[in-house]
Design an enzyme around this catalytic site. Structure first.
Site, PDB file in Angstrom:
ATOM      1  CD  GLU A 102       0.640   0.400  -3.445  1.00 30.29           C
ATOM      2  OE1 GLU A 102       1.682  -0.232  -3.692  1.00 30.29           O
ATOM      3  OE2 GLU A 102       0.011   0.274  -2.378  1.00 30.29           O
ATOM      4  CG  ASP A 103       3.530  -3.110  -4.429  1.00 29.54           C
ATOM      5  OD1 ASP A 103       2.407  -2.620  -4.226  1.00 29.54           O
ATOM      6  OD2 ASP A 103       4.143  -3.762  -3.566  1.00 29.54           O
ATOM      7  CG  ASP A 106      -4.979  -8.812  -3.557  1.00 32.04           C
ATOM      8  OD1 ASP A 106      -5.965  -9.233  -4.154  1.00 32.04           O
ATOM      9  OD2 ASP A 106      -4.307  -9.526  -2.805  1.00 32.04           O
ATOM     10  CG  PHE A 155       1.640 -14.618  -2.864  1.00 30.12           C
ATOM     11  CD1 PHE A 155       1.158 -13.504  -2.193  1.00 30.12           C
ATOM     12  CD2 PHE A 155       2.974 -14.960  -2.701  1.00 30.12           C
ATOM     13  CE1 PHE A 155       1.980 -12.729  -1.392  1.00 30.12           C
ATOM     14  CE2 PHE A 155       3.817 -14.189  -1.893  1.00 30.12           C
ATOM     15  CZ  PHE A 155       3.308 -13.083  -1.240  1.00 30.12           C
ATOM     16  NE  ARG A 168      10.548  -5.823   0.401  1.00 29.77           N
ATOM     17  CZ  ARG A 168       9.237  -5.580   0.527  1.00 29.77           C
ATOM     18  NH1 ARG A 168       8.509  -5.311  -0.539  1.00 29.77           N
ATOM     19  NH2 ARG A 168       8.672  -5.608   1.713  1.00 29.77           N
TER      20      ARG A 168
HETATM   21  P1  5GP Z   1      -4.939  -4.640  -1.201  1.00 34.25           P
HETATM   22  O1  5GP Z   1      -5.214  -3.658  -0.103  1.00 34.25           O
HETATM   23  O2  5GP Z   1      -5.155  -4.060  -2.577  1.00 34.25           O
HETATM   24  O3  5GP Z   1      -5.683  -5.921  -1.014  1.00 34.25           O
HETATM   25  O4  5GP Z   1      -3.448  -5.082  -1.059  1.00 34.25           O
HETATM   26  C1  5GP Z   1      -2.396  -4.353  -1.533  1.00 34.25           C
HETATM   27  C2  5GP Z   1      -1.110  -4.785  -0.881  1.00 34.25           C
HETATM   28  O5  5GP Z   1      -1.084  -6.206  -0.599  1.00 34.25           O
HETATM   29  C3  5GP Z   1       0.031  -4.542  -1.814  1.00 34.25           C
HETATM   30  O6  5GP Z   1       0.562  -3.254  -1.661  1.00 34.25           O
HETATM   31  C4  5GP Z   1       1.003  -5.641  -1.436  1.00 34.25           C
HETATM   32  O7  5GP Z   1       1.810  -5.188  -0.373  1.00 34.25           O
HETATM   33  C5  5GP Z   1       0.136  -6.772  -0.960  1.00 34.25           C
HETATM   34  N1  5GP Z   1      -0.097  -7.789  -2.010  1.00 34.25           N
HETATM   35  C6  5GP Z   1      -1.252  -8.043  -2.668  1.00 34.25           C
HETATM   36  N2  5GP Z   1      -1.112  -9.051  -3.535  1.00 34.25           N
HETATM   37  C7  5GP Z   1       0.175  -9.458  -3.435  1.00 34.25           C
HETATM   38  C8  5GP Z   1       0.949 -10.487  -4.094  1.00 34.25           C
HETATM   39  O8  5GP Z   1       0.490 -11.245  -4.956  1.00 34.25           O
HETATM   40  N3  5GP Z   1       2.245 -10.583  -3.706  1.00 34.25           N
HETATM   41  C9  5GP Z   1       2.814  -9.783  -2.769  1.00 34.25           C
HETATM   42  N4  5GP Z   1       4.103  -9.981  -2.491  1.00 34.25           N
HETATM   43  N5  5GP Z   1       2.117  -8.809  -2.128  1.00 34.25           N
HETATM   44  C10 5GP Z   1       0.815  -8.648  -2.467  1.00 34.25           C
HETATM   45 MG    MG Z   2       2.254  -1.962  -1.814  1.00 34.90          MG
END
Ligand code: 5GP
Ligand code: MG
Length: 177
Positions: A102-103, A106, A155, A168
């Site tokens: 995963e990238d 959050d 963010f 990206r």
């Molecule tokens: P989660 O379900 O863990 O809250 O969110 C994960 C997804 O939210 C990540 O795969 C990504 O797509 C997006 N995301 C969360 N934080 C960031 C951030 O700081 N920047 C960006 N561009 N995407 C984020």
């Molecule tokens: Mg992602």
């Protein structure tokens, strides 16, 4: 500090490429050690993880397979809220040691859902490898087996991550200013 304009927002470099690549190399070393002889199947999650996956896999020296997956989000007609479905699971993961790539994690909700969905296919094991983690944003308890860098609850864009589809295509990671 180097600035990046993405649509209406301004970002500044927060993690330079060299620091990312050093952390990626360390994590790859951990995976090479832990999965020796296990022929893992890497499952990078599109779109965000494409750049991290490329750099990570270049440092993986054990026999392995790679197959990209994607989360499709749509609004349910019956239920309220967003339904997220894992699509593109081209490989049979039954009995395989899978590593989700995963990238960023959050709240952890996306990963929790991903783990649950993949577990239904009876893999031998599931490991989570995330380039970035926001520890202060975590809302659910998930195992994060491998992580390159912890970051503050801000963010970010770049290195595969987008703002409204853009941003990206950078080597460094940028934070909103
Ligand atoms: P989660 O379900 O863990 O809250 O969110 C994960 C997804 O939210 C990540 O795969 C990504 O797509 C997006 N995301 C969360 N934080 C960031 C951030 O700081 N920047 C960006 N561009 N995407 C984020
Ligand atoms: Mg992602």
């Amino acid at each position: 500090m180097e600035k990046l304009q993405v649509k209406d927002k301004t970002f500044a470099v927060s993690i330079p490429e060299a620091q990312i690549l050093e952390a990626v190399k360390r994590v790859a070393g951990e995976i090479n050690r832990d999965f020796d002889g296990k022929e893992p199947l890497f499952l990078p999650v599109l779109n965000g993880a494409f750049m991290f996956a490329a750099d990570l896999l270049k440092e993986i020296t054990i026999p392995c397979e790679v197959s990209f997956i994607k989360l499709a989000s749509y609004q349910g007609t019956q239920t309220s809220g967003t339904i997220r479905e894992v699509i593109g699971l081209a490989k049979d993961i039954t009995g395989r040691h899978v590593i989700i790539v995963e990238d960023i994690i959050d709240s952890g909700l996306t990963m929790a859902h991903m783990i649950e969905t993949l577990a239904a296919h009876n893999p031998a094991s599931i490991a989570v490898c995330s380039c970035l983690v926001k520890p202060d944003a975590l809302k659910v308890q998930i195992p994060i087996d491998y992580r390159c860098l912890d970051i503050p609850n801000d963010f970010i864009v770049g290195y595969g991550l987008d703002y409204d589809g853009f941003g990206r295509n950078t080597r460094d990671i940028y934070t909103l200013v």
